[in-house]
Write an enzyme that holds these catalytic residues in place. Structure first.
Site, PDB file in Angstrom:
ATOM      1  N   ASP A  18       0.841  -1.203   0.000  1.00  4.64           N
ATOM      2  CA  ASP A  18       0.000   0.000   0.000  1.00  4.64           C
ATOM      3  C   ASP A  18       0.873   1.249   0.000  1.00  4.64           C
ATOM      4  OD1 ASP A  18      -2.306  -1.428  -0.031  1.00  4.64           O
ATOM      5  OD2 ASP A  18      -2.842  -1.082   2.073  1.00  4.64           O
ATOM      6  N   GLU A  19       1.911   1.212   0.815  1.00 10.60           N
ATOM      7  CA  GLU A  19       2.802   2.366   0.899  1.00 10.60           C
ATOM      8  C   GLU A  19       3.383   2.688  -0.482  1.00 10.60           C
ATOM      9  OE1 GLU A  19       6.014   1.781   3.658  1.00 10.60           O
ATOM     10  OE2 GLU A  19       6.638   3.876   3.578  1.00 10.60           O
TER      11      GLU A  19
END
Ligand code: NAG
Ligand code: NAG
Ligand code: NAG
Ligand code: NAG
Ligand code: NAG
Length: 493
Positions: A167-168
């Site tokens: 996600d990052e």
């Protein structure tokens, strides 16, 4: 003789109206936007709780343009004093307290009537991922305490959580391409919103303290892509996060490898540190990280060793290469490193966070051929610790000590790790901001969680921006018509 009002009034009115018409015409030419009242803004807050420190970002956007691309911008950022929230294992409440000064400042930036609706998030990254592995109850406790602190403020708190590495990476990619208007653009020629070609999309290279992320749109189609649909178009990006390969954790890995290979038990020669540097370090503290799991403390090592700089870029890169495994690519395809599948890097990239800080200190953020960059780094690594301290007295000394190591780590990661070549090297831009907004995962995270990047092109965008033009043309026509009527009345008097 009496002043003839009935004769002069229409002429004055005529003059005034003509003046209005001219002003209206000028205004519509310079753009009605710049003179109209500014639209009301909405706000959002995101804490980036990294491994080494926490930052707060406040974003704003015009209320009526919520779904448009590129309208959200950073209006305020605040560096939280102290280290990352994952360091508050002994006193989790202090982690919450550390956020207050920045929240207080944010409340002075956001108008009071807009605070209650402002979404507020805290996303924790690799430092907390590592702590959760080691001690899940403490990491939960810290998240609870930071959440409690944010809830004391009149904002719409939406949660404090640990975000995954993937996600990052993906949110960093979204942030960059959103800020650079790469998803959808208004084309004056086509009089419509168009989808720029995929060549216009930039890859994202993020280097944190504890993890590093690479995200890009590959040319080949890949199986495990991160898929999303934005403004009516599908994207499948490659993204991977390497835990323990952020700058600080990677350099600690290097020290552990050197320690294991060292012939002396009391001094440790480190080619990435400047000549003349000599400090004693606690050996145990190097091995109590989750990243040390498969590296064990040499049985004959003393509890303290002298870390002695030998300042040699070539040997430094050799030492760094030892923390990578380049040979076990079981995917019958290309790999990044440590056997992780990665398609060939393609297109242009933005390298931000620690990539930028290190290269900015070395004056290397402009695009240079690779040999020029290597020469500059080699020359920097040759300088003595004494020389560095007298040349850069204002630099934080831990950072100053690590620039040679960091720069060589960056070269190794990009070239040997991700497979950038002499030529593709020049497709990497080292940048911290786009527009006035910092590049990182936080903006993409907020845009996604507030649904501000719709999956389909919204109707409001389809009908392009004709409002102000229609209004001003209408105004001019009405004014001119009135003027003509008055002129005729005047003429027949
Ligand atoms: C933005 O898009 C969403 C979903 O398409 C819609 O519900 C909302 O009203 C839109 N907001 C604005 C300001 O156009
Ligand atoms: C951080 O600490 C410095 C020095 O103690 C202080 O001047 C500054 O206001 C603090 N900033 C925040 C945001 O807490
Ligand atoms: C490092 O410092 C220690 C103590 O000050 C000293 O005994 C040692 O000889 C030094 N090592 C080098 C290589 O200068
Ligand atoms: C693996 O790669 C080799 C050489 O590139 C190729 O000959 C072989 O067909 C590939 N095997 C599979 C299963 O893709
Ligand atoms: C970067 O450039 C500045 C200004 O020219 C100079 O003072 C500084 O020493 C340079 N930094 C490095 C690491 O060479």
């Amino acid at each position: 003789m009496a002043f003839k009002w009935n004769k002069w009034l229409p002429r004055i009115a005529l003059l005034v109206l003509c003046a209005f018409a001219i002003i209206a015409l000028v205004l519509s030419l310079v753009g009605i936007h710049s003179v109209a009242l500014p639209p009301e803004n909405k706000y959002g807050l995101v804490f980036d709780a990294g491994s080494s420190h926490t930052s707060l970002f406040v974003y704003q956007w015009p209320m009526d343009k919520e779904n448009n691309t590129g309208v959200v911008s950073q209006t305020f950022s605040c560096h939280v004093n102290g280290s990352g929230i994952s360091s508050y294992t002994k006193n989790p409440t202090e982690a919450g307290a550390s956020l207050r000064p920045c929240l207080d400042e944010a409340m002075r930036v956001i108008p009071p009537e807009r605070q209650r609706e402002a979404p507020a998030y805290l996303g924790a990254t690799a430092g907390m991922r590592l702590l959760r592995k080691q001690n899940p109850s403490t990491s939960d406790q810290i998240l609870e305490e930071v959440g409690k602190a944010i809830r004391e403020y009149p904002v719409s708190f939406r949660g404090a959580r640990i975000i995954s590495g993937e996600d990052e990476g993906a949110y960093g990619w979204i942030t960059i391409n959103y800020l650079l208007h790469s998803f959808t653009q208004y084309s004056a020629k086509d009089r419509d919103w168009v989808h720029p070609t995929s060549a216009g999309l930039l890859g994202a290279l993020d280097l944190g303290g504890a993890s590093t992320q690479i995200s890009f749109l590959p040319t080949e189609s890949i199986a495990n892509s991160f898929r999303f649909r934005l403004y009516g178009f599908d994207y499948g990006i490659y993204t991977h996060s390497y835990l323990c390969y952020g700058q600080n954790e990677a350099l600690n890995q290097v020290i552990r490898v050197l320690l294991n290979d060292s012939s002396s038990s009391s001094t440790l020669d480190h080619p990435c540190y400047p000549k003349g540097y000599n400090e004693s370090i606690e050996v145990a503290s190097l091995f109590n990280s989750s990243c040390a799991n498969n590296q064990t403390k040499p049985p004959d090592a003393a509890s303290k060793v002298f870390l002695v700089g030998t300042g040699n870029a070539r040997l430094c890169r050799e030492a760094i290469r030892n923390i990578f495994n380049f040979s076990n690519c079981s995917h019958n395809k290309s790999c990044g490193f440590n056997g992780v599948y990665q398609p060939r890097v393609d297109g242009k990239f933005l390298a931000f966070s620690a990539y930028y800080y290190t290269f900015s200190f070395l004056n290397l953020t402009e695009t240079h051929p690779l040999p020029v960059v290597e020469d500059a780094i080699n020359a920097f690594c040759d300088r003595t610790w004494k020389d560095l301290n007298t040349s850069y007295p204002k630099q934080n000394s831990t950072r100053l000590l690590n620039y040679c190591a960091s720069a060589n780590y960056i070269l190794t990661l990009l070239l040997d790790g991700y497979g950038f070549s002499n030529t593709s090297w020049e497709n990497i831009a080292f940048q911290m901001q786009a527009g006035n907004s910092d590049i990182g995962w936080t903006l993409g995270y907020m845009l996604n969680l507030t649904n501000m990047i719709p999956s389909e092109m919204p109707q409001t965008l389809r009908g392009h921006e004709e409002g102000p033009w229609v209004a001003s043309v209408f105004f001019i026509v009405v004014t001119l018509a009135l003027a003509i009527v008055l002129l005729l009345i005047n003429f027949f008097q």
